[in-house]
Design an enzyme around this catalytic site. Structure first.
Site, PDB file in Angstrom:
ATOM      1  N   LEU A 146       0.856  -1.175   0.000  1.00 41.83           N
ATOM      2  CA  LEU A 146       0.000   0.000   0.000  1.00 41.83           C
ATOM      3  C   LEU A 146       0.901   1.236   0.000  1.00 41.83           C
ATOM      4  CD1 LEU A 146      -2.777  -0.788   2.663  1.00 41.83           C
ATOM      5  CD2 LEU A 146      -2.962  -0.968   0.181  1.00 41.83           C
ATOM      6  N   ASP A 147       0.453   2.296  -0.638  1.00 40.48           N
ATOM      7  CA  ASP A 147       1.181   3.560  -0.561  1.00 40.48           C
ATOM      8  C   ASP A 147       1.281   4.012   0.886  1.00 40.48           C
ATOM      9  OD1 ASP A 147       1.148   3.575  -3.319  1.00 40.48           O
ATOM     10  OD2 ASP A 147      -0.578   4.934  -3.457  1.00 40.48           O
ATOM     11  N   ARG A 148       2.302   4.794   1.169  1.00 37.90           N
ATOM     12  CA  ARG A 148       2.436   5.380   2.502  1.00 37.90           C
ATOM     13  C   ARG A 148       1.176   6.157   2.891  1.00 37.90           C
ATOM     14  NH1 ARG A 148       4.865  10.877   4.191  1.00 37.90           N
ATOM     15  NH2 ARG A 148       4.906  10.663   6.448  1.00 37.90           N
ATOM     16  N   THR A 150      -1.921   5.660   1.978  1.00 38.94           N
ATOM     17  CA  THR A 150      -3.144   4.858   2.010  1.00 38.94           C
ATOM     18  C   THR A 150      -3.203   4.021   3.275  1.00 38.94           C
ATOM     19  OG1 THR A 150      -3.094   4.737  -0.402  1.00 38.94           O
ATOM     20  CG2 THR A 150      -4.505   3.166   0.737  1.00 38.94           C
ATOM     21  N   HIS A 243      -0.496   3.834  -8.089  1.00 39.21           N
ATOM     22  CA  HIS A 243      -1.411   4.968  -7.900  1.00 39.21           C
ATOM     23  C   HIS A 243      -2.647   4.872  -8.802  1.00 39.21           C
ATOM     24  CE1 HIS A 243       2.084   7.713  -6.318  1.00 39.21           C
ATOM     25  NE2 HIS A 243       1.818   6.696  -5.513  1.00 39.21           N
TER      26      HIS A 243
END
Length: 311
Positions: A146-148, A150, A243
Site C-alpha cells: 500500500l502507498d504510505r 493509504t 497509484h
C-alpha cells in the site's frame, strides 16, 4: 543503499530492533580500504558514521567476520551492514492493528502516513520494522503493498516454505481487493461503471500518468453514499498499477480528498499529519491456496468526512 537480506540465504547479522541487515556485492577491486569505499559508495552517509560502524564490528563479510577501515575491497565480496539514519526520525503518531495471524500469514490494518518498508528518511517508523520488532518474526515480508498515504488491510507472509503460494495469488490476480475513497462527484456517468486507461510512469518518477494506447489498468467504481458535494466511492481495482485509484478518480474530475499528488503534485508537507489521503483498503478476499478456505479481512478504520462526520 544495498539490498535487504535474502530470507533463504545465510545472513551473518541478526535482525536488530526490527531492522534486517542489508548487503552489497562488490563489483570491482579497489585500493584505499573499506572506509574509503563505503564513504564514496554512500555519499549521503558521513565518513564518521561509517568509521563508527566499522569500529563497532557492524560491517562484516559473507562469513560474518568484521571488516575494518583498512580491509581490502575485492571484486566478488558480499558485505553486510545495518541501514541507519544520521538524523532522528519523526515519530508517526498512528498505530497499526493486527487483524489476524496464523503459522503462515499476518494481516494488518495499516494507518495513514506509515510507509510499508524502509525507504528514504523512514526506517524504524515503517510497518515492516515495527512488526518485526514487536513480534520477532525475522522472515516477515509483505506480499503486496500500500502507498504510505493509504490506510487499510495489508497481508504479510512469515513462513518461507509457503510464501510463494500466497505471492502467486497476487500475480494471478485472484485476490479481490475493495477500496473506499472520498472525492467530489463524477459527472456524466451511470453507476456502477468500469474505467480503463493506459498508465505509465511520469517524468516525475513518483507519480503516474495516462497516455494514449491499449488500456493496462481497470477499476470498477460504485457509489456508496453522497453528502453534499462529497461522495463515498467503493473501488474495485482489477489491475494493480502504481497509484491506479488515485489517478483514475483524478482523471474523472474527482481527485481523492487530500491527494497531494493528483491532479498536481504539490510541495512536500514533510511531517504534517493533519490531512490524510481519504483512501482506504477496505477488504481483501481470496481462497487460501493451502487449505482452500475462503478468507476475507476487513479494515476497522474510517474515512473522515469534511464535516467531521465519519463512518
Amino acid at each position: 543503499m544495498g539490498r535487504q537480506a535474502e530470507a533463504n540465504s545465510y545472513v551473518p547479522l541478526p535482525v536488530r530492533n526490527g531492522v534486517a541487515p542489508s548487503y552489497l556485492w562488490l563489483t570491482e577491486t579497489l585500493a584505499g580500504g573499506m572506509l574509503r569505499f563505503l564513504a564514496a559508495r554512500f555519499p549521503d552517509v558521513t565518513v564518521d558514521s561509517w568509521a563508527a560502524r566499522l569500529q563497532r564490528g557492524e560491517v562484516v563479510d559473507a562469513l560474518g567476520a568484521p571488516l575494518g577501515a583498512d580491509s581490502h575491497v575485492r571484486k566478488g565480496m558480499r558485505i553486510w551492514y545495518y541501514r541507519e539514519l544520521d538524523e532522528l526520525e519523526t515519530p508517526i503518531p498512528f498505530k497499526e492493528k493486527i487483524l489476524f495471524q496464523d503459522e503462515h500469514l499476518l494481516v494488518v490494518d495499516k494507518p495513514h502516513f506509515l510507509p510499508m518498508i524502509p525507504t528514504g528518511r523512514f526506517l524504524h517508523e515503517t510497518l515492516l520494522v515495527r512488526l518485526k520488532a514487536q513480534l520477532e518474526l525475522p522472515h516477515l515480508t509483505p506480499i503486496h503493498r500500500l502507498d504510505r498515504e493509504t490506510a487499510g488491510v495489508v497481508i504479510f507472509s512469515h513462513k518461507l516454505e509457503t510464501r510463494g503460494s500466497y505471492q502467486s495469488m497476487f500475480q494471478k490476480r485472484v485476490v479481490k481487493k475493495v477500496y473506499e475513497a472520498l472525492a467530489g462527484p463524477i459527472e456524466g456517468r451511470e453507476f456502477p461503471f468500469t474505467y480503463r486507461s493506459r498508465m505509465q510512469d511520469a517524468a516525475q518518477f513518483f507519480v503516474s500518468e495516462e497516455v494514449p494506447g491499449e488500456p493496462n489498468s481497470e477499476t470498477l467504481i460504485e457509489v456508496i453514499e453522497r453528502r453534499g458535494d462529497i461522495v463515498r466511492y467503493r473501488l474495485h481495482p482489477h489491475t494493480g498499477r502504481k497509484h491506479q485509484l488515485r489517478l483514475h478518480l483524478s482523471s474523472l474530475g474527482a481527485p481523492i480528498l487530500n491527494d497531494a499528488f493528483y491532479p498536481v503534485a504539490l510541495p512536500c508537507k514533510g511531517d504534517d499529519f493533519s490531512a490524510p489521503l481519504q483512501l482506504l483498503a477496505r477488504s481483501i478476499s481470496f481462497d487460501d491456496p493451502l487449505s482452500g478456505e475462503k478468507r476475507t479481512f476487513h479494515s476497522e478504520r474510517t474515512l473522515d468526512w469534511p464535516t467531521g462526520d465519519s463512518r
